[in-house]
Design a protein around this motif. Structure first.
Motif, PDB file in Angstrom:
ATOM      1  N   UNK A 167       0.859  -1.186   0.000  1.00 29.96           N
ATOM      2  CA  UNK A 167       0.000   0.000   0.000  1.00 29.96           C
ATOM      3  C   UNK A 167       0.894   1.235   0.000  1.00 29.96           C
ATOM      4  N   UNK A 168       0.615   2.143  -0.913  1.00 31.23           N
ATOM      5  CA  UNK A 168       1.353   3.404  -0.985  1.00 31.23           C
ATOM      6  C   UNK A 168       0.361   4.544  -0.792  1.00 31.23           C
ATOM      7  N   UNK A 169       0.630   5.376   0.193  1.00 31.17           N
ATOM      8  CA  UNK A 169      -0.246   6.498   0.522  1.00 31.17           C
ATOM      9  C   UNK A 169       0.394   7.785   0.021  1.00 31.17           C
ATOM     10  N   UNK A 170      -0.360   8.543  -0.771  1.00 34.04           N
ATOM     11  CA  UNK A 170       0.103   9.818  -1.313  1.00 34.04           C
ATOM     12  C   UNK A 170      -0.794  10.929  -0.764  1.00 34.04           C
ATOM     13  N   UNK A 171      -0.504  11.422   0.441  1.00 31.41           N
ATOM     14  CA  UNK A 171      -1.400  12.409   1.058  1.00 31.41           C
ATOM     15  C   UNK A 171      -1.462  13.729   0.310  1.00 31.41           C
ATOM     16  N   UNK A 207      -2.321  13.077   8.870  1.00 26.70           N
ATOM     17  CA  UNK A 207      -1.917  12.476   7.608  1.00 26.70           C
ATOM     18  C   UNK A 207      -0.888  13.283   6.852  1.00 26.70           C
ATOM     19  N   UNK A 208      -0.786  14.572   7.151  1.00 27.01           N
ATOM     20  CA  UNK A 208       0.213  15.422   6.508  1.00 27.01           C
ATOM     21  C   UNK A 208       1.516  15.482   7.303  1.00 27.01           C
ATOM     22  N   UNK A 209       1.511  14.948   8.529  1.00 28.52           N
ATOM     23  CA  UNK A 209       2.657  15.127   9.417  1.00 28.52           C
ATOM     24  C   UNK A 209       3.683  14.007   9.344  1.00 28.52           C
ATOM     25  N   UNK A 210       3.267  12.850   8.854  1.00 25.62           N
ATOM     26  CA  UNK A 210       4.137  11.679   8.957  1.00 25.62           C
ATOM     27  C   UNK A 210       4.370  11.045   7.596  1.00 25.62           C
ATOM     28  N   UNK A 211       5.605  10.585   7.365  1.00 21.55           N
ATOM     29  CA  UNK A 211       5.892   9.804   6.163  1.00 21.55           C
ATOM     30  C   UNK A 211       6.916   8.744   6.532  1.00 21.55           C
ATOM     31  N   UNK A 212       6.982   7.696   5.751  1.00 22.50           N
ATOM     32  CA  UNK A 212       7.943   6.636   6.034  1.00 22.50           C
ATOM     33  C   UNK A 212       7.405   5.267   5.700  1.00 22.50           C
ATOM     34  N   UNK A 265       1.343  -6.536   5.836  1.00 27.49           N
ATOM     35  CA  UNK A 265       1.498  -5.885   4.534  1.00 27.49           C
ATOM     36  C   UNK A 265       2.315  -4.606   4.690  1.00 27.49           C
ATOM     37  N   UNK A 266       3.246  -4.387   3.788  1.00 24.20           N
ATOM     38  CA  UNK A 266       4.065  -3.176   3.813  1.00 24.20           C
ATOM     39  C   UNK A 266       3.245  -1.965   3.395  1.00 24.20           C
ATOM     40  N   UNK A 267       3.492  -0.834   4.055  1.00 20.46           N
ATOM     41  CA  UNK A 267       2.849   0.435   3.726  1.00 20.46           C
ATOM     42  C   UNK A 267       3.934   1.500   3.585  1.00 20.46           C
ATOM     43  N   UNK A 268       3.874   2.248   2.500  1.00 23.04           N
ATOM     44  CA  UNK A 268       4.795   3.360   2.282  1.00 23.04           C
ATOM     45  C   UNK A 268       3.973   4.646   2.278  1.00 23.04           C
ATOM     46  N   UNK A 269       4.304   5.564   3.175  1.00 19.55           N
ATOM     47  CA  UNK A 269       3.622   6.848   3.230  1.00 19.55           C
ATOM     48  C   UNK A 269       4.552   7.899   2.637  1.00 19.55           C
ATOM     49  N   UNK A 270       4.151   8.485   1.521  1.00 13.26           N
ATOM     50  CA  UNK A 270       4.972   9.487   0.845  1.00 13.26           C
ATOM     51  C   UNK A 270       4.915  10.818   1.588  1.00 13.26           C
ATOM     52  N   UNK A 271       5.982  11.610   1.490  1.00 11.05           N
ATOM     53  CA  UNK A 271       5.941  12.932   2.115  1.00 11.05           C
ATOM     54  C   UNK A 271       4.843  13.798   1.517  1.00 11.05           C
TER      55      UNK A 271
END
Length: 211
Positions: A75-79, A104-109, A204-210
């Motif tokens: 899962x890739x999150x693009x806030x 949701x705007x404060x964290x990425x990783x 499941x891996x999750x990637x949160x984009x900046x």
């Protein structure tokens, strides 16, 4: 109590890392959208159909080109753009429209799904109760239901065995998709969240984009 004021009670902290690249390929017809986002009467709490007129069509679920080296299912999150992707392989992903709360705007990783829940109890953080005293009656937890801010399904993000306080949750409010809301993490329409939840095992891996 106004559900909007509680949308996504979980808040968040931590992180760093990114990824990229996508292009759309086609969209849903109105008939398809009405089917995909129709009512879910067999749920514990029956879920109403989505009012499609209240959402920009670009945020409806679709398959898109997405170049990524991540494994299928990631899962890739693009806030920044209000999207959540599930990698399908072969250069494609399923894309869901999302709303994004302050957290949701404060964290990425990088993280992983450490826990899943159907119709979870929502407990407002102490910080939220200080900001919004009307949340105090739920300090011990709000029971599941359509008015619960976490909705019908929630995916909880962990790092190194520790809950990050970051969640992907479900909402029945189409007017919030593609927008920033006052609090919370990442929200998908309930019909989209059920679709993602059913394909997403724990770990499941999750990637949160900046953002």
């Amino acid at each position: 109590m106004n559900r909007r004021s509680f949308l996504a009670g979980s808040a968040a902290a931590l992180g760093a890392v990114g990824l990229a690249g996508c292009a759309t390929s086609g969209g849903m017809s109105l008939a398809e959208a009405e089917r995909v986002y129709g009512p879910l009467p067999n749920e514990r709490f029956p879920i109403p159909a989505v009012n499609i007129s209240k959402i920009n069509p670009k945020y409806l679920r679709r398959t898109v080109r997405y170049d990524s080296d991540e494994a299928v299912g990631t899962i890739i999150i693009d806030p920044r753009h209000y999207y959540v992707y599930r990698i399908e392989g072969g250069g494609y992903a399923t894309r869901y429209g999302a709303n994004v709360g302050r957290a949701g705007f404060l964290w990425s990783g990088d993280a992983y799904i450490g826990r899943k829940a159907e119709w979870p109890v929502w407990t407002p953080p102490k910080e939220m109760i200080l900001r919004q005293p009307e949340a105090a009656p739920y300090a011990g937890g709000m029971p599941p239901g359509l008015n619960n801010p976490l909705g019908a399904r929630t995916l909880y993000l962990y790092q190194n065995g520790v809950y990050t306080l970051y969640t992907i949750y479900s909402t029945i409010m189409p007017e919030t998709i593609g927008k920033g809301i006052s609090s919370g993490c990442i929200g998908l329409l309930t019909q989209d969240m059920v679709h993602l939840y059913n394909q997403t095992p724990v770990n499941t891996k999750v990637v949160v984009l900046p953002a």
